[in-house]
Write an enzyme that holds these catalytic residues in place. Structure first.
Site, short mmCIF file in Angstrom:
data_model
loop_
_atom_site.label_atom_id
_atom_site.label_comp_id
_atom_site.label_asym_id
_atom_site.label_seq_id
_atom_site.Cartn_x
_atom_site.Cartn_y
_atom_site.Cartn_z
N GLY A 63 -32.79 -9.53 33.42
CA GLY A 63 -33.93 -9.42 32.50
C GLY A 63 -33.64 -10.00 31.14
O GLY A 63 -32.54 -9.93 30.63
N THR A 99 -38.83 -3.14 27.58
CA THR A 99 -39.17 -2.03 26.71
C THR A 99 -38.15 -0.93 26.93
O THR A 99 -37.73 -0.72 28.05
CB THR A 99 -40.55 -1.49 27.10
N VAL A 152 -33.35 5.38 35.41
CA VAL A 152 -32.00 5.68 35.84
C VAL A 152 -31.82 5.21 37.27
O VAL A 152 -32.75 5.25 38.08
CB VAL A 152 -31.70 7.20 35.73
N LYS A 192 -28.22 4.01 32.95
CA LYS A 192 -29.45 4.05 32.16
C LYS A 192 -29.68 2.67 31.57
O LYS A 192 -28.77 2.07 31.00
CB LYS A 192 -29.33 5.06 31.02
N ASP A 235 -33.04 15.87 23.80
CA ASP A 235 -33.94 15.94 24.97
C ASP A 235 -33.41 16.97 25.95
O ASP A 235 -33.23 16.69 27.13
CB ASP A 235 -34.05 14.57 25.62
#
Length: 962
Positions: A703, A707, A712, A726, A817
C-alpha cells in the site's frame, strides 16, 4: 368368582376415591399449599413437612392439616389460614398464583429472601384481607402488575431488591391505610408519580436504587405523616423542592447519589424533628444554610461529594445532638468554628478535600467522644489539638496533605484506641513520640514527607497489629532500623526511604508477612543476610543508594512471589545469582552502579529488561549489555588482541564507508518512497523488513497510503513465530514523533502487558508487531463461569498492568482504549493489556496528540493527558463490574451508582461462588474500588496506584485520598 373379585376391587377403589375426595374437599388449604409447593424449586427440601397424612378423614369443625406445617399460621381454632411465611427458605421458580383464591382471610404473606422469578402473580391482589405483603429480595421482574388498589387493608408493602421495570405504580396512592412502602433496589424508570404526595397514613417510603428520573415532585411535601424517606441513588433532574420542608414529622431524609443540582433549600430547616440528613454525592451548589441550626434534633449530617462552597456556619455550634458531620469533597473554605469542638456528642468529623484553612479548634476532642477525624487535603496550619484523644476512643486520625507543624502531641503516645494514623505530607518536626507498647490496636501509620528527627521508635516491634508503616522522606530522621522490626506478625509494608538511616539491615529470621521493604536513599551498610529467604511473601525490596556490600545472596532469588528488586547504587560485588533466571514472578532486577561482575544470567527475563538496570558495572557483560568475551582472543593474548583490534577496526571502517557509499547510490536511484525499515525490540529475532513483509498479506504490504486503522491480522514469521500485526497509516512529517512513541511503548515491559516486538514501516504505512497470545480475550470469555479466585486474579492483573503504565513508565503512558477485548490471556490465563498507547499512536500519526506527561501528577501534568489517565481509571472500574457480573453490566457507571451497595453486593454474590468470608470481603473491596473508580467527577477518582493498594488490602477504602 372372577366377576365377584372384579366387583370387590371396584368397590374398594371407589371407597378410597371417595375417602380421598372427602379429605381434599374438607381441607382445601392443604390442597392449595401442596399445589403451590409443586410449582416451587426447593434447594434444601425446606417444605418437607408439607405432606397430608390421612388420619381417618376430616370433617367440618376439625382443624386443617396444614396449620401445623412450617411457615403456616391459622386462627385459634385452626380452621382458617391467616399467615403464610416462606421467607429465607431458598425457594425458587415461577408462581402461577392460582392457589391464592382460597386464602380469603389471609393477613400476612411473606415470600422474602428467596429466588422467585417471573411476573408477580396478580392473583395476590385478590387477598383483600392482607395487611402485610413482603416479596423483598427476590427476582420478580416485568412491570409491577395493576390491581393492588384492591388491598384496602394493606399496611406494609415491601418489594425491596427485585427486578421490576417500567414506571412506579401510581395506584398505590389509593391505599389509604398504607404505612410502609418499599420499592427500592429494582429497575423502575421514569419520574416519581405526583400522586405519591397523597398518601394519608404513610410513615416509611423507600424508592432508592432504581433508574428513576425527572424532577422530584413538590407534592411529596404533603406527606405530613412520613417519618422516613429514602429516594436517592437515582438520576433526577433539577433541584430539591423546598416543599419537602413541609414534612413536619420527617426524621430521616436520604436523597444521596441522585444527580440533584442547585442550592440546598433553606426551607429544609423547618424539619425540626429531623435526625438524619443525607444529601451526599450530588451536584449541589451554594453554601450551607445557617438556618439548619434550628434543627436541634439533627444527629447525622452528610453533605459530602457536592459542589458546596462557603464556610461551616458558626451557628452549627448550637447542634448539640450532632454525632456525624461529613462535608468532605466540596469546595468549602474558611476556618472550623470553635463551637464545633464544643459539641458534646460529636463522634465523626470528615471535612477532607476542601479549602479550609487556619488552625483546628484547640479544644477538639476535649468535650466529646471523638472517634474519627479526617481533615486531610486542606490548608490547615498549626498543631494537633492536645486533647484530641482525651476520651480514649479516637481510632482514626487522618491529617495528611496540610501544613500542620510543630511536634506531635505526647497524648498520641497513650491513645490506646488508635488504629489508623496518617500525618504524611505536612511540616511536623521533633521526635516521633509514639510509644507502640501503648498502642495495642495500631495497624496503619504514615508519617512520611515531614521533618521528624530522632529515629524510628525502638519499641515498634511491640505493635503486634501493625500492617503498614511509612516514614519515608524525613531526611533528618536518622537512627537505625529497630532489630525486631521484620518479626511483626502482620507487617506487610515498611517504607523508610530518604531518612538518613544508618547501620545494618535487621536480621530476617522472622519476616513471613512482609511484602514490601523500601529503604532506598539512606546510609545503610553491611550485607543482605542469607536469611532473607524466610520472607516468603516479599514482593518488593528497594535498597538502592546505600552503602551495602557483599554478594547478592542466591536465597533472594528463591522467594516465590518476588517482583521488584532494586539494589542499584551500592557496593555489591560478585556475580548475579543464576537462580534469578528461573524466578517466574520477577519483573525488575536493578543492580546498576555496583561492582557486579561476570555475565548476566541467560533467559528471556533478562533480555526483556532495559540495559539501564545493569549499567555502571564495568566487569558485567551479557545481554542486554555487551557480549561477554574470553580473556584470550582468537588472535592471542590480551595485548596482541588490542593491537589487532585497532587494525581490524580501521579496516572495518574503510569497508563500511565503501559499502555505505554504494548503498547510498542504489538507495537514491530506487527512491525512498518504497523503502521499508524494520525496528526490533527485545524478544524478536533480527529479521529484515522483507522477511516480515512476506509474512503478511501481499496486497496490504504494498500500500502507498492508508487511513489510520486499528485493523489486526495474524502473521507467521519465517521461523514459524506467530505475531499479531496492527496496521496504521501516517504522514511523512509525523514519522519521527510516531516512531519515537512506538519505541517508548516497546520498552514498556511488564508481565501484564502484551509485548510489542517491533515495527516495520515506510513513509506511508507502519505495521506494529505484538506477541500472539493463544487464549483469546476477556470479551470472548466474559460470560464463562469462573470461581471467584480466578476473577480476582484477572482484576489484579489488569490493575497491575495499568499501574505500571501510569506510574512506573517514564514518561507515563495512558492506555487510551481500555476494554474487555483489549485484555488477552496467555497460556496460564494471566491477563495482558493489549493496544496500550495505540490511541496516541493514531493521533500522533495525524499530528493531533497532546504531549505525554512525565508522571501521574495531576497538579503538574498536561490537562488533556490528565483526563486520559482519569478515563483509564473509569474504564477500569467499569471493567471490574463487567467481570463481577459475568458481562451482564457493561458501561455501567451510572447504574451501579444508582443502586444501594447492599443491593449490588447481593446481586454480585448471587452471580459468584462466594465460598468463604474472605471471598466476601474481597468482593466487597473490589466493588468499593469499582465505585470509586467510576465517580462522575474525574478528579475524585483514585490513581491506579491507590486503586491497586486498595485491591491488595494495603489501603482501606476510607483512606483513598488523592
Amino acid at each position: 368368582m372372577e366377576i365377584f373379585k372384579c366387583f370387590h376391587f371396584s368397590l374398594l377403589l371407589a371407597t378410597f376415591s371417595v375417602f380421598f375426595l372427602a379429605v381434599s374437599a374438607m381441607d382445601p388449604y392443604s390442597d392449595a399449599l401442596l399445589s403451590l409447593k409443586s410449582e416451587l424449586v426447593e434447594d434444601e427440601d425446606s417444605l418437607r413437612d408439607w405432606v397430608v397424612v390421612p388420619s381417618g378423614g376430616n370433617s367440618t369443625g376439625k382443624s386443617n392439616a396444614c396449620c401445623s406445617w412450617s411457615g403456616i399460621m391459622c386462627d385459634k381454632d385452626s380452621k382458617i389460614v391467616t399467615s403464610i411465611d416462606l421467607s429465607m427458605k431458598k425457594l425458587g421458580g415461577v408462581m402461577s398464583g392460582k392457589q391464592f383464591s382460597i386464602f380469603t382471610k389471609l393477613e400476612y404473606l411473606n415470600l422474602s429472601y428467596n429466588f422467585f422469578s417471573g411476573q408477580l402473580p396478580v392473583e395476590i391482589f385478590n387477598l383483600t384481607s392482607l395487611r402485610s405483603l413482603d416479596i423483598s429480595r427476590n427476582n420478580f421482574s416485568g412491570h409491577f402488575p395493576g390491581g393492588i388498589s384492591s388491598l384496602k387493608n394493606l399496611l406494609v408493602l415491601d418489594a425491596f431488591s427485585n427486578s421490576f421495570s417500567g414506571p412506579l405504580p401510581a395506584e398505590l396512592s389509593e391505599l389509604e391505610n398504607l404505612k410502609v412502602l418499599n420499592l427500592a433496589g429494582s429497575y423502575f424508570k421514569g419520574p416519581i408519580p405526583s400522586e405519591y404526595g397523597s398518601f394519608r397514613s404513610l410513615e416509611f417510603i423507600h424508592l432508592a436504587g432504581n433508574l428513576l428520573s425527572g424532577k422530584l415532585p413538590p407534592e411529596l411535601g404533603n406527606l405530613k405523616t412520613v417519618t422516613h424517606m429514602e429516594i436517592g441513588y437515582n438520576s433526577y433532574q433539577g433541584s430539591i423542592p423546598s416543599e419537602l420542608g413541609n414534612m413536619s414529622e420527617l426524621r430521616y431524609l436520604d436523597i444521596a447519589g441522585a444527580n440533584l443540582s442547585g442550592p440546598i433549600p433553606e426551607h429544609l430547616s423547618n424539619l425540626t424533628n429531623l435526625q438524619s440528613l443525607y444529601l451526599f454525592r450530588n451536584q449541589l451548589t451554594g453554601s450551607i444554610p445557617s438556618e439548619f441550626s434550628k434543627i436541634k434534633s439533627l444527629t447525622d449530617l452528610d453533605l459530602s461529594d457536592n459542589l458546596i462552597s462557603g464556610p461551616i456556619p458558626e451557628s452549627f455550634s448550637e447542634l448539640e445532638n450532632m454525632r456525624l458531620l461529613s462535608l468532605m469533597y466540596n469546595d468549602m473554605n474558611g476556618t472550623v468554628p470553635e463551637g464545633i469542638a464544643q459539641l458534646p456528642n460529636l463522634e465523626t468529623l470528615l471535612i477532607w478535600n476542601n479549602y479550609f484553612s487556619g488552625s483546628l479548634p484547640q479544644s477538639l476532642g476535649k468535650n466529646s467522644n471523638l472517634m474519627w477525624v479526617d481533615v486531610s487535603t486542606n490548608n490547615f496550619i498549626g498543631s494537633i489539638p492536645p486533647d484530641i484523644c482525651r476520651r480514649g476512643v479516637l481510632y482514626k486520625l487522618i491529617l495528611f496533605s496540610n501544613r500542620f507543624s510543630g511536634s506531635l502531641s505526647p497524648s498520641l503516645s497513650n491513645c490506646s484506641s488508635l488504629v489508623r494514623l496518617r500525618l504524611e505530607d505536612n511540616l511536623f518536626t521533633g521526635n516521633i513520640p509514639l510509644k507502640f507498647r501503648h498502642l495495642p490496636d495500631i495497624s496503619y501509620v504514615d508519617l512520611s514527607r515531614n521533618k521528624f528527627l530522632g529515629g524510628i521508635p525502638s519499641d515498634i516491634s511491640q505493635a503486634i497489629k501493625l500492617t503498614y508503616f511509612n516514614v519515608s522522606n524525613n531526611p533528618l530522621l536518622g537512627g537505625t532500623i529497630p532489630a525486631k522490626t521484620w518479626s511483626l506478625p502482620l507487617l506487610q509494608n515498611f517504607s523508610a526511604s530518604s531518612c538518613g538511616i544508618l547501620g545494618n539491615l535487621p536480621p530476617f529470621e522472622s519476616c513471613r508477612s512482609v511484602s514490601s521493604i523500601e529503604l532506598d536513599r539512606n546510609n545503610l551498610f553491611g550485607t543482605i543476610s542469607f536469611a532473607v529467604s524466610n520472607c516468603k511473601n516479599l514482593e518488593n525490596i528497594k535498597l538502592s543508594n546505600n552503602n551495602l556490600s557483599g554478594p547478592i545472596p542466591e536465597q533472594l532469588a528463591s522467594i516465590p512471589v518476588l517482583g521488584v528488586v532494586d539494589l542499584s547504587h551500592n557496593n555489591f560485588n560478585g556475580p548475579i545469582p543464576a537462580k534469578f533466571s528461573t524466578c517466574s514472578s520477577l519483573q525488575l532486577l536493578n543492580v546498576s552502579f555496583n561492582d557486579i561482575s561476570g555475565s548476566i544470567p541467560k533467559g528471556e527475563l533478562f533480555r526483556f529488561m532495559d540495559n539501564s538496570a545493569f549499567i555502571g558495572n564495568p566487569e558485567l557483560c551479557g545481554a542486554p549489555l555487551r557480549p561477554c568475551s574470553d580473556s584470550v582472543g582468537i588472535f592471542g593474548s590480551k595485548g596482541t588482541w588490542k593491537l589487532t583490534s585497532v587494525v581490524l577496526l580501521c579496516a572495518g571502517l574503510l569497508i563500511f564507508l565503501v559499502a555505505a557509499l554504494a548503498f547510498g547510490i542504489v538507495y537514491f536511484r530506487r527512491g525512498v518512497k518504497s523503502q521499508w525499515k524494520m525496528i526490533s525490540f527485545v524478544g524478536l529475532p533480527q529479521f529484515t523488513a522483507k522477511d516480515v513483509l512476506t509474512s503478511f498479506n501481499t496486497t496490504e504490504s504494498r500500500g502507498v497510503a492508508a487511513t489510520p486503522s486499528p485493523s489486526v491480522s495474524k502473521a507467521v514469521l519465517p521461523t514459524g513465530i506467530p505475531v499479531l500485526v496492527k496496521k496504521i497509516g501516517w504522514e511523512k512529517r509525523n514519522i519521527k514523533a510516531v516512531s519515537e512513541f512506538i519505541a517508548r511503548l516497546g520498552n514498556a515491559r511488564h508481565k501484564n502487558l502484551i509485548r510489542l516486538l517491533g515495527f516495520c514501516y515506510n513513509q506511508n504505512l507502519a505495521y506494529i508487531l505484538y506477541d500472539y497470545l493463544p487464549n483469546g480475550n476477556l470479551a470472548e470469555k466474559i460470560g464463562m463461569k469462573r470461581d471467584w479466585a480466578a476473577k480476582f486474579r484477572i482484576v489484579i492483573g489488569i490493575a497491575k498492568g495499568l499501574c505500571f503504565l501510569h506510574h512506573d513508565c517514564y514518561p507515563a503512558i495512558p492506555h487510551g482504549d481500555l476494554k474487555s477485548s483489549n485484555v488477552v490471556f496467555d497460556e496460564n490465563m494471566e491477563p495482558h493489556l493489549a493496544e496500550f498507547g495505540l490511541k496516541h499512536v493514531l493521533n500522533l500519526s495525524k499530528g493531533s496528540s497532546p504531549a505525554t506527561t512525565s508522571s501521574w501528577e495531576p497538579a503538574e501534568s498536561n490537562e488533556a493527558m490528565k483526563e486520559e489517565f482519569y478515563a483509564d481509571v473509569n474504564k477500569f472500574g467499569e471493567m471490574i463490574v463487567e467481570i463481577l457480573t459475568n458481562g451482564r453490566l457493561t458501561n455501567a457507571a451510572a447504574s451501579i451508582h444508582s443502586k444501594p451497595r447492599e443491593v449490588l453486593l447481593r446481586e454480585i454474590c448471587d452471580e459468584n461462588d462466594v465460598s468463604s468470608a474472605s471471598s466476601l470481603q474481597e468482593i466487597k473491596m473490589v466493588l468499593e474500588v469499582a465505585l470509586l473508580c467510576t465517580r462522575s467527577k474525574s478528579t475524585d477518582r483514585p490513581s491506579m496506584g491507590d486503586a491497586l493498594k486498595l485491591l491488595s488490602g494495603s489501603m482501606p477504602p476510607e483512606d483513598h485520598k488523592y
